[in-house]
Design a protein around this motif. Structure first.
Motif, mmCIF file in Angstrom:
data_model
loop_
_atom_site.group_PDB
_atom_site.id
_atom_site.type_symbol
_atom_site.label_atom_id
_atom_site.label_comp_id
_atom_site.label_asym_id
_atom_site.label_seq_id
_atom_site.Cartn_x
_atom_site.Cartn_y
_atom_site.Cartn_z
ATOM 1 N N SER A 127 -75.345 0.452 -12.246
ATOM 2 C CA SER A 127 -74.612 1.235 -13.230
ATOM 3 C C SER A 127 -75.423 2.439 -13.695
ATOM 4 N N SER A 128 -74.994 3.635 -13.310
ATOM 5 C CA SER A 128 -75.599 4.932 -13.673
ATOM 6 C C SER A 128 -77.021 5.109 -13.153
ATOM 7 N N ILE A 129 -77.460 4.255 -12.230
ATOM 8 C CA ILE A 129 -78.824 4.343 -11.693
ATOM 9 C C ILE A 129 -78.792 4.335 -10.164
ATOM 10 N N VAL A 130 -79.544 5.260 -9.558
ATOM 11 C CA VAL A 130 -79.762 5.261 -8.108
ATOM 12 C C VAL A 130 -81.173 4.726 -7.869
ATOM 13 N N MET A 131 -81.290 3.695 -7.029
ATOM 14 C CA MET A 131 -82.589 3.114 -6.704
ATOM 15 C C MET A 131 -82.850 3.293 -5.215
ATOM 16 N N TYR A 132 -84.102 3.643 -4.869
ATOM 17 C CA TYR A 132 -84.459 3.676 -3.451
ATOM 18 C C TYR A 132 -85.929 3.318 -3.273
ATOM 19 N N LEU A 133 -86.230 2.721 -2.120
ATOM 20 C CA LEU A 133 -87.602 2.405 -1.733
ATOM 21 C C LEU A 133 -88.074 3.522 -0.819
ATOM 22 N N GLN A 134 -89.178 4.159 -1.221
ATOM 23 C CA GLN A 134 -89.665 5.353 -0.528
ATOM 24 C C GLN A 134 -91.035 5.102 0.096
ATOM 25 N N GLU A 135 -91.179 5.494 1.331
ATOM 26 C CA GLU A 135 -92.452 5.352 2.034
ATOM 27 C C GLU A 135 -93.450 6.378 1.507
ATOM 28 N N GLY A 153 -84.740 2.263 2.062
ATOM 29 C CA GLY A 153 -83.494 1.597 1.682
ATOM 30 C C GLY A 153 -83.017 2.073 0.330
ATOM 31 N N ASN A 154 -81.730 1.868 0.066
ATOM 32 C CA ASN A 154 -81.101 2.375 -1.155
ATOM 33 C C ASN A 154 -80.162 1.327 -1.730
ATOM 34 N N GLY A 155 -80.176 1.171 -3.062
ATOM 35 C CA GLY A 155 -79.258 0.271 -3.750
ATOM 36 C C GLY A 155 -78.999 0.794 -5.145
ATOM 37 N N ASN A 156 -77.742 0.993 -5.512
ATOM 38 C CA ASN A 156 -77.415 1.602 -6.810
ATOM 39 C C ASN A 156 -76.837 0.596 -7.793
ATOM 40 N N GLN A 185 -93.008 3.125 -2.867
ATOM 41 C CA GLN A 185 -92.662 2.998 -4.283
ATOM 42 C C GLN A 185 -91.158 2.862 -4.457
ATOM 43 N N TYR A 186 -90.778 2.035 -5.433
ATOM 44 C CA TYR A 186 -89.383 1.982 -5.847
ATOM 45 C C TYR A 186 -89.172 3.105 -6.850
ATOM 46 N N VAL A 187 -88.115 3.871 -6.646
ATOM 47 C CA VAL A 187 -87.798 4.998 -7.530
ATOM 48 C C VAL A 187 -86.425 4.754 -8.145
ATOM 49 N N PHE A 188 -86.324 4.964 -9.466
ATOM 50 C CA PHE A 188 -85.061 4.810 -10.195
ATOM 51 C C PHE A 188 -84.728 6.145 -10.836
ATOM 52 N N ILE A 189 -83.559 6.701 -10.494
ATOM 53 C CA ILE A 189 -83.162 7.986 -11.063
ATOM 54 C C ILE A 189 -81.776 7.876 -11.705
ATOM 55 N N ASN A 190 -81.519 8.760 -12.662
ATOM 56 C CA ASN A 190 -80.202 8.813 -13.284
ATOM 57 C C ASN A 190 -79.199 9.351 -12.265
ATOM 58 N N SER A 191 -78.075 8.672 -12.091
ATOM 59 C CA SER A 191 -77.119 9.045 -11.046
ATOM 60 C C SER A 191 -76.453 10.396 -11.291
ATOM 61 N N TRP A 206 -72.286 3.339 -4.155
ATOM 62 C CA TRP A 206 -71.536 4.214 -5.057
ATOM 63 C C TRP A 206 -72.458 4.754 -6.168
ATOM 64 N N THR A 207 -72.261 6.036 -6.539
ATOM 65 C CA THR A 207 -72.985 6.584 -7.701
ATOM 66 C C THR A 207 -72.034 6.918 -8.846
ATOM 67 N N ASP A 208 -70.765 7.134 -8.550
ATOM 68 C CA ASP A 208 -69.701 7.176 -9.558
ATOM 69 C C ASP A 208 -68.382 6.952 -8.829
ATOM 70 N N GLU A 209 -67.278 7.216 -9.477
ATOM 71 C CA GLU A 209 -65.981 6.870 -8.881
ATOM 72 C C GLU A 209 -65.706 7.597 -7.572
ATOM 73 N N ASP A 210 -66.280 8.806 -7.403
ATOM 74 C CA ASP A 210 -65.970 9.602 -6.213
ATOM 75 C C ASP A 210 -67.199 9.985 -5.387
#
Length: 372
Positions: free
Chosen positions: A246-254, A241-244, A263-269, A200-204
Protein backbone atom coordinates in the motif's frame (compact mmCIF):
# COMPACT_ATOMS: atom_id res chain seq x y z
CA UNK A 1 -51.72 35.01 20.06
CA UNK A 2 -52.91 31.38 20.25
CA UNK A 3 -50.44 30.42 17.50
CA UNK A 4 -47.62 32.22 19.33
CA UNK A 5 -48.62 30.60 22.62
CA UNK A 6 -48.70 27.16 20.93
CA UNK A 7 -45.19 27.68 19.51
CA UNK A 8 -43.81 28.80 22.89
CA UNK A 9 -45.36 25.78 24.60
CA UNK A 10 -44.11 23.36 21.94
CA UNK A 11 -40.60 24.77 21.68
CA UNK A 12 -39.38 23.27 25.00
CA UNK A 13 -40.90 19.92 24.00
CA UNK A 14 -39.13 20.04 20.62
CA UNK A 15 -35.89 21.07 22.29
CA UNK A 16 -36.25 18.28 24.85
CA UNK A 17 -37.02 15.74 22.12
CA UNK A 18 -34.00 16.93 20.14
CA UNK A 19 -31.75 16.61 23.20
CA UNK A 20 -33.13 13.16 23.94
CA UNK A 21 -32.58 12.11 20.32
CA UNK A 22 -28.94 13.25 20.35
CA UNK A 23 -28.44 11.61 23.72
CA UNK A 24 -29.83 8.33 22.41
CA UNK A 25 -27.72 8.63 19.24
CA UNK A 26 -24.57 9.28 21.28
CA UNK A 27 -25.42 6.36 23.56
CA UNK A 28 -25.96 4.11 20.52
CA UNK A 29 -22.63 5.22 19.05
CA UNK A 30 -20.91 4.54 22.36
CA UNK A 31 -22.44 1.04 22.58
CA UNK A 32 -21.40 0.33 18.97
CA UNK A 33 -17.89 1.59 19.69
CA UNK A 34 -17.67 -0.53 22.85
CA UNK A 35 -18.92 -3.63 21.01
CA UNK A 36 -16.37 -3.04 18.24
CA UNK A 37 -13.57 -2.64 20.80
CA UNK A 38 -14.80 -5.76 22.60
CA UNK A 39 -14.78 -7.76 19.35
CA UNK A 40 -11.31 -6.49 18.44
CA UNK A 41 -10.06 -7.35 21.93
CA UNK A 42 -11.60 -10.85 21.70
CA UNK A 43 -9.93 -11.37 18.31
CA UNK A 44 -6.64 -10.08 19.70
CA UNK A 45 -6.93 -12.38 22.74
CA UNK A 46 -7.86 -15.32 20.53
CA UNK A 47 -4.86 -14.82 18.30
CA UNK A 48 -2.54 -14.18 21.25
CA UNK A 49 -3.42 -17.63 22.66
CA UNK A 50 -3.56 -19.34 19.27
CA UNK A 51 -0.36 -21.37 19.44
CA UNK A 52 -1.04 -22.59 22.98
CA UNK A 53 -4.41 -24.12 22.03
CA UNK A 54 -3.97 -24.84 18.34
CA UNK A 55 -6.17 -27.56 16.82
CA UNK A 56 -4.30 -28.97 13.78
CA UNK A 57 -5.74 -29.96 10.44
CA UNK A 58 -6.40 -33.71 10.36
CA UNK A 59 -6.04 -34.87 6.78
CA UNK A 60 -4.56 -37.86 5.00
CA UNK A 61 -1.33 -37.16 3.12
CA UNK A 62 -2.79 -38.32 -0.20
CA UNK A 63 -5.75 -35.90 0.06
CA UNK A 64 -4.14 -32.82 1.64
CA UNK A 65 -2.60 -30.52 -0.99
CA UNK A 66 -1.63 -27.29 0.79
CA UNK A 67 -2.82 -24.43 2.96
CA UNK A 68 -3.52 -21.43 0.75
CA UNK A 69 -3.65 -18.61 3.33
CA UNK A 70 -5.47 -16.86 6.14
CA UNK A 71 -9.26 -16.60 6.07
CA UNK A 72 -9.26 -14.43 9.20
CA UNK A 73 -7.24 -14.10 12.45
CA UNK A 74 -7.65 -17.71 13.60
CA UNK A 75 -8.79 -19.59 10.48
CA UNK A 76 -7.03 -20.79 7.33
CA UNK A 77 -8.11 -22.20 3.98
CA UNK A 78 -6.67 -25.44 2.64
CA UNK A 79 -7.17 -27.59 -0.48
CA UNK A 80 -8.29 -31.19 -0.22
CA UNK A 81 -8.21 -33.44 -3.30
CA UNK A 82 -10.55 -36.46 -3.36
CA UNK A 83 -11.18 -39.03 -6.09
CA UNK A 84 -14.32 -37.40 -7.46
CA UNK A 85 -13.85 -33.75 -6.42
CA UNK A 86 -11.62 -31.05 -4.97
CA UNK A 87 -12.56 -28.96 -1.94
CA UNK A 88 -11.46 -25.73 -0.31
CA UNK A 89 -11.91 -26.13 3.45
CA UNK A 90 -12.00 -23.38 6.07
CA UNK A 91 -10.27 -24.69 9.19
CA UNK A 92 -10.60 -22.93 12.56
CA UNK A 93 -7.28 -23.30 14.36
CA UNK A 94 -8.91 -22.85 17.78
CA UNK A 95 -11.94 -25.12 17.62
CA UNK A 96 -10.52 -27.55 15.05
CA UNK A 97 -13.76 -27.26 13.08
CA UNK A 98 -13.70 -27.74 9.30
CA UNK A 99 -16.29 -26.07 7.05
CA UNK A 100 -16.66 -26.61 3.32
CA UNK A 101 -15.95 -23.30 1.57
CA UNK A 102 -16.01 -24.37 -2.10
CA UNK A 103 -15.97 -27.55 -4.15
CA UNK A 104 -15.63 -28.54 -7.80
CA UNK A 105 -15.22 -31.76 -9.77
CA UNK A 106 -11.92 -30.42 -11.19
CA UNK A 107 -8.54 -30.45 -9.38
CA UNK A 108 -7.97 -27.13 -7.57
CA UNK A 109 -4.54 -25.56 -8.08
CA UNK A 110 -4.66 -22.50 -5.84
CA UNK A 111 -6.86 -20.06 -3.90
CA UNK A 112 -5.85 -16.39 -3.67
CA UNK A 113 -7.90 -13.61 -1.99
CA UNK A 114 -7.84 -9.92 -2.87
CA UNK A 115 -6.15 -7.61 -0.36
CA UNK A 116 -9.34 -7.05 1.67
CA UNK A 117 -10.26 -10.76 1.62
CA UNK A 118 -13.69 -9.95 0.19
CA UNK A 119 -13.27 -11.97 -3.03
CA UNK A 120 -11.39 -15.26 -3.46
CA UNK A 121 -9.89 -16.47 -6.74
CA UNK A 122 -10.08 -20.26 -7.10
CA UNK A 123 -7.93 -21.72 -9.89
CA UNK A 124 -8.90 -25.20 -11.06
CA UNK A 125 -7.71 -27.24 -14.03
CA UNK A 126 -9.83 -29.89 -15.82
CA UNK A 127 -6.95 -30.76 -18.18
CA UNK A 128 -3.24 -29.97 -18.60
CA UNK A 129 -3.76 -27.00 -20.91
CA UNK A 130 -7.05 -25.73 -19.56
CA UNK A 131 -7.68 -23.40 -16.60
CA UNK A 132 -10.83 -22.23 -14.85
CA UNK A 133 -10.89 -19.17 -12.61
CA UNK A 134 -13.89 -19.00 -10.27
CA UNK A 135 -14.37 -15.92 -8.10
CA UNK A 136 -16.40 -16.30 -4.90
CA UNK A 137 -17.36 -14.10 -1.95
CA UNK A 138 -16.64 -14.82 1.74
CA UNK A 139 -19.56 -17.27 1.80
CA UNK A 140 -18.13 -19.27 -1.11
CA UNK A 141 -20.86 -18.06 -3.49
CA UNK A 142 -19.82 -17.66 -7.13
CA UNK A 143 -19.52 -14.11 -8.49
CA UNK A 144 -17.76 -14.69 -11.81
CA UNK A 145 -16.37 -17.57 -13.85
CA UNK A 146 -13.73 -17.52 -16.61
CA UNK A 147 -12.17 -20.34 -18.65
CA UNK A 148 -8.97 -20.11 -20.70
CA UNK A 149 -6.53 -22.39 -22.49
CA UNK A 150 -3.30 -22.18 -20.51
CA UNK A 151 -0.51 -24.40 -19.25
CA UNK A 152 0.13 -22.14 -16.24
CA UNK A 153 -1.29 -18.90 -14.82
CA UNK A 154 0.14 -15.94 -12.95
CA UNK A 155 -2.41 -13.67 -11.21
CA UNK A 156 -2.00 -10.37 -9.40
CA UNK A 157 -4.86 -8.60 -7.59
CA UNK A 158 -5.09 -4.81 -7.78
CA UNK A 159 -4.89 -3.66 -4.11
CA UNK A 160 -6.40 -0.29 -5.10
CA UNK A 161 -9.48 -1.86 -6.74
CA UNK A 162 -10.86 -4.97 -5.04
CA UNK A 163 -12.72 -6.02 -8.22
CA UNK A 164 -9.74 -5.94 -10.57
CA UNK A 165 -6.76 -8.17 -11.29
CA UNK A 166 -4.36 -9.06 -14.08
CA UNK A 167 -3.82 -12.63 -15.25
CA UNK A 168 -0.95 -13.91 -17.38
CA UNK A 169 -1.64 -17.12 -19.29
CA UNK A 170 1.44 -19.17 -20.27
CA UNK A 171 1.55 -21.78 -23.03
CA UNK A 172 3.77 -24.88 -22.77
CA UNK A 173 6.56 -23.10 -24.68
CA UNK A 174 6.31 -20.22 -22.09
CA UNK A 175 4.91 -17.76 -24.60
CA UNK A 176 2.26 -15.71 -22.80
CA UNK A 177 -0.63 -13.28 -22.97
CA UNK A 178 -1.79 -10.93 -20.19
CA UNK A 179 -5.44 -10.07 -19.46
CA UNK A 180 -7.19 -7.46 -17.33
CA UNK A 181 -10.25 -8.76 -15.44
CA UNK A 182 -12.99 -6.47 -14.14
CA UNK A 183 -15.20 -8.50 -11.80
CA UNK A 184 -17.69 -5.70 -11.18
CA UNK A 185 -18.42 -5.35 -14.91
CA UNK A 186 -17.80 -9.09 -15.46
CA UNK A 187 -15.51 -8.53 -18.43
CA UNK A 188 -12.06 -9.62 -19.61
CA UNK A 189 -9.87 -7.55 -21.95
CA UNK A 190 -6.29 -7.75 -23.21
CA UNK A 191 -3.87 -5.85 -20.98
CA UNK A 192 -2.41 -2.68 -22.55
CA UNK A 193 1.02 -3.95 -21.42
CA UNK A 194 1.96 -7.51 -22.24
CA UNK A 195 4.21 -8.14 -19.23
CA UNK A 196 4.18 -11.51 -17.41
CA UNK A 197 5.27 -10.42 -13.91
CA UNK A 198 4.42 -7.07 -12.35
CA UNK A 199 3.19 -5.23 -9.24
CA UNK A 200 0.52 -2.51 -8.86
CA UNK A 201 1.51 0.99 -7.65
CA UNK A 202 -1.98 2.51 -7.92
CA UNK A 203 -5.24 1.80 -9.72
CA UNK A 204 -3.76 2.41 -13.19
CA UNK A 205 0.02 1.95 -12.77
CA UNK A 206 2.28 -1.09 -12.47
CA UNK A 207 6.00 -1.74 -11.95
CA UNK A 208 8.06 -4.52 -13.51
CA UNK A 209 11.67 -5.62 -13.90
CA UNK A 210 12.66 -5.29 -17.57
CA UNK A 211 14.72 -8.43 -18.13
CA UNK A 212 16.66 -9.06 -21.34
CA UNK A 213 15.13 -12.28 -22.71
CA UNK A 214 17.99 -12.84 -25.17
CA UNK A 215 20.79 -13.24 -22.60
CA UNK A 216 20.98 -14.06 -18.87
CA UNK A 217 21.27 -11.19 -16.40
CA UNK A 218 21.88 -10.98 -12.66
CA UNK A 219 19.81 -7.79 -12.39
CA UNK A 220 17.85 -5.42 -14.62
CA UNK A 221 16.14 -1.98 -14.63
CA UNK A 222 12.86 -1.46 -12.76
CA UNK A 223 10.19 0.40 -14.76
CA UNK A 224 6.81 1.89 -13.97
CA UNK A 225 4.08 1.84 -16.65
CA UNK A 226 0.82 3.78 -16.84
CA UNK A 227 -1.87 1.47 -18.24
CA UNK A 228 -4.14 4.32 -19.34
CA UNK A 229 -1.55 6.69 -20.85
CA UNK A 230 0.65 3.92 -22.31
CA UNK A 231 3.70 5.64 -20.86
CA UNK A 232 6.62 4.13 -18.93
CA UNK A 233 9.65 5.44 -17.02
CA UNK A 234 12.67 3.90 -15.31
CA UNK A 235 12.73 3.91 -11.51
CA UNK A 236 16.00 2.10 -10.68
CA UNK A 237 18.86 0.04 -12.12
CA UNK A 238 20.37 -3.32 -11.05
CA UNK A 239 17.12 -4.68 -9.57
CA UNK A 240 16.81 -8.37 -8.63
CA UNK A 241 13.13 -8.41 -7.63
CA UNK A 242 10.18 -6.15 -6.92
CA UNK A 243 7.16 -6.33 -4.59
CA UNK A 244 4.76 -3.47 -3.80
CA UNK A 245 2.49 -2.73 -0.86
CA UNK A 246 0.00 0.00 0.00
CA UNK A 247 1.58 3.25 -1.32
CA UNK A 248 5.06 1.66 -1.17
CA UNK A 249 7.31 0.28 -3.94
CA UNK A 250 9.88 -2.23 -2.66
CA UNK A 251 12.79 -3.68 -4.62
CA UNK A 252 15.96 -5.66 -3.94
CA UNK A 253 18.91 -3.97 -5.63
CA UNK A 254 22.30 -5.45 -6.40
CA UNK A 255 25.26 -3.46 -5.01
CA UNK A 256 27.70 -2.77 -7.83
CA UNK A 257 30.51 -1.69 -5.47
CA UNK A 258 30.23 -4.55 -2.96
CA UNK A 259 30.10 -7.98 -4.61
CA UNK A 260 27.65 -10.42 -3.06
CA UNK A 261 25.63 -7.74 -1.27
CA UNK A 262 22.53 -5.73 -2.03
CA UNK A 263 19.90 -3.59 -0.38
CA UNK A 264 16.15 -3.53 0.02
CA UNK A 265 14.81 -0.13 -1.03
CA UNK A 266 11.38 1.25 -0.06
CA UNK A 267 10.06 4.29 -1.92
CA UNK A 268 6.80 6.22 -1.92
CA UNK A 269 4.76 5.03 -4.91
CA UNK A 270 3.63 8.57 -5.83
CA UNK A 271 6.61 10.84 -5.12
CA UNK A 272 9.25 8.10 -5.58
CA UNK A 273 11.00 9.49 -2.49
CA UNK A 274 13.18 6.90 -0.70
CA UNK A 275 11.59 6.00 2.65
CA UNK A 276 14.01 3.35 3.95
CA UNK A 277 16.81 0.99 2.92
CA UNK A 278 18.66 -1.87 4.56
CA UNK A 279 21.73 -3.83 3.46
CA UNK A 280 21.70 -7.64 3.03
CA UNK A 281 24.00 -10.37 1.71
CA UNK A 282 22.77 -11.99 -1.49
CA UNK A 283 22.30 -15.69 -2.21
CA UNK A 284 22.74 -17.20 -5.66
CA UNK A 285 21.00 -20.09 -7.36
CA UNK A 286 23.21 -21.33 -10.19
CA UNK A 287 23.39 -18.37 -12.60
CA UNK A 288 21.14 -15.83 -10.84
CA UNK A 289 20.54 -14.04 -7.56
CA UNK A 290 17.68 -15.33 -5.39
CA UNK A 291 14.79 -12.98 -4.62
CA UNK A 292 13.78 -14.43 -1.22
CA UNK A 293 10.19 -14.90 -0.06
CA UNK A 294 8.73 -11.95 1.84
CA UNK A 295 5.55 -10.44 3.26
CA UNK A 296 4.45 -7.10 4.64
CA UNK A 297 2.22 -6.23 7.58
CA UNK A 298 0.64 -2.89 6.62
CA UNK A 299 -0.94 -2.38 10.04
CA UNK A 300 2.46 -2.29 11.77
CA UNK A 301 4.51 -1.18 8.73
CA UNK A 302 6.74 -4.23 9.17
CA UNK A 303 8.54 -6.02 6.33
CA UNK A 304 9.53 -9.68 6.73
CA UNK A 305 12.01 -11.50 4.52
CA UNK A 306 14.55 -14.34 4.53
CA UNK A 307 18.14 -13.09 4.57
CA UNK A 308 20.98 -15.49 3.65
CA UNK A 309 23.62 -16.04 6.32
CA UNK A 310 26.86 -14.54 4.96
CA UNK A 311 29.55 -17.16 4.17
CA UNK A 312 27.20 -19.98 5.22
CA UNK A 313 28.14 -23.38 3.80
CA UNK A 314 24.69 -24.96 4.22
CA UNK A 315 22.69 -22.21 2.50
CA UNK A 316 20.73 -21.32 5.64
CA UNK A 317 18.67 -18.18 6.08
CA UNK A 318 17.42 -15.94 8.86
CA UNK A 319 13.91 -14.53 9.02
CA UNK A 320 14.35 -10.80 9.60
CA UNK A 321 11.84 -8.08 10.39
CA UNK A 322 12.37 -4.47 9.34
CA UNK A 323 10.17 -1.65 10.66
CA UNK A 324 9.75 1.09 8.07
CA UNK A 325 8.84 3.69 10.70
CA UNK A 326 11.55 3.09 13.35
CA UNK A 327 14.12 1.72 10.82
CA UNK A 328 14.79 -1.08 13.31
CA UNK A 329 15.93 -4.45 11.92
CA UNK A 330 15.81 -7.64 13.99
CA UNK A 331 16.30 -11.36 13.47
CA UNK A 332 13.22 -13.41 14.40
CA UNK A 333 14.39 -16.93 13.47
CA UNK A 334 17.84 -18.36 12.70
CA UNK A 335 18.77 -21.39 10.58
CA UNK A 336 15.54 -21.59 8.57
CA UNK A 337 14.89 -22.28 4.90
CA UNK A 338 13.72 -19.77 2.30
CA UNK A 339 10.08 -20.87 1.96
CA UNK A 340 6.72 -19.12 1.37
CA UNK A 341 5.49 -17.00 4.28
CA UNK A 342 2.16 -15.25 4.96
CA UNK A 343 1.75 -12.90 7.93
CA UNK A 344 -1.56 -13.13 9.84
CA UNK A 345 -3.96 -10.14 9.54
CA UNK A 346 -2.88 -8.60 12.86
CA UNK A 347 0.79 -9.50 12.46
CA UNK A 348 1.29 -11.87 15.41
CA UNK A 349 1.75 -15.08 13.45
CA UNK A 350 2.88 -16.34 10.05
CA UNK A 351 2.02 -19.36 7.93
CA UNK A 352 5.28 -20.86 6.68
CA UNK A 353 6.68 -23.74 4.64
CA UNK A 354 6.51 -25.20 1.11
CA UNK A 355 2.81 -25.97 1.68
CA UNK A 356 2.31 -23.31 4.40
CA UNK A 357 1.95 -26.27 6.74
CA UNK A 358 3.62 -24.59 9.72
CA UNK A 359 2.77 -21.60 11.89
CA UNK A 360 5.32 -19.18 13.35
CA UNK A 361 4.81 -17.25 16.57
CA UNK A 362 6.62 -14.03 15.66
CA UNK A 363 6.99 -12.88 19.28
CA UNK A 364 8.01 -16.15 20.97
CA UNK A 365 10.24 -17.50 18.20
CA UNK A 366 8.30 -20.75 18.02
CA UNK A 367 7.40 -22.86 14.96
CA UNK A 368 4.68 -25.51 15.05
CA UNK A 369 3.21 -27.94 12.52
CA UNK A 370 -0.49 -27.38 11.89
CA UNK A 371 -1.19 -30.45 9.74
CA UNK A 372 -1.53 -33.80 11.49
Amino acid sequence: MRAAFFFVMCFPILLLSSCEFHQLTDEKKQVTKEKKMETEFDNFKAEQNLLENIQPIEAEENTFQNITGWFHETAVLYIKNLEDRSEVICHDLQSGKDELFFQTKHPIIQTVPNDRRTIFLIHSSPETNQAILTFVNTEGEELFHWEINAFELQYTWNPYNENELMVTAFAEDWSYKTYLLDLKEKKVVDSPYQIPFFQWTDEDRITYVKWNNDEPELSAPLYEANLMKHHEKKIADHVIGNGNFSSIVMYLQENQQEKGFGQYVFINSSSKKVLSTFRVPLASDYSQWIFPYYDFNAQNQQFYTFVPVAKSQDGSFELQRFNLITKKKETIFKNVTNDPILISPSGHYALYGPRLEKIMDLSKEKIQEIVK
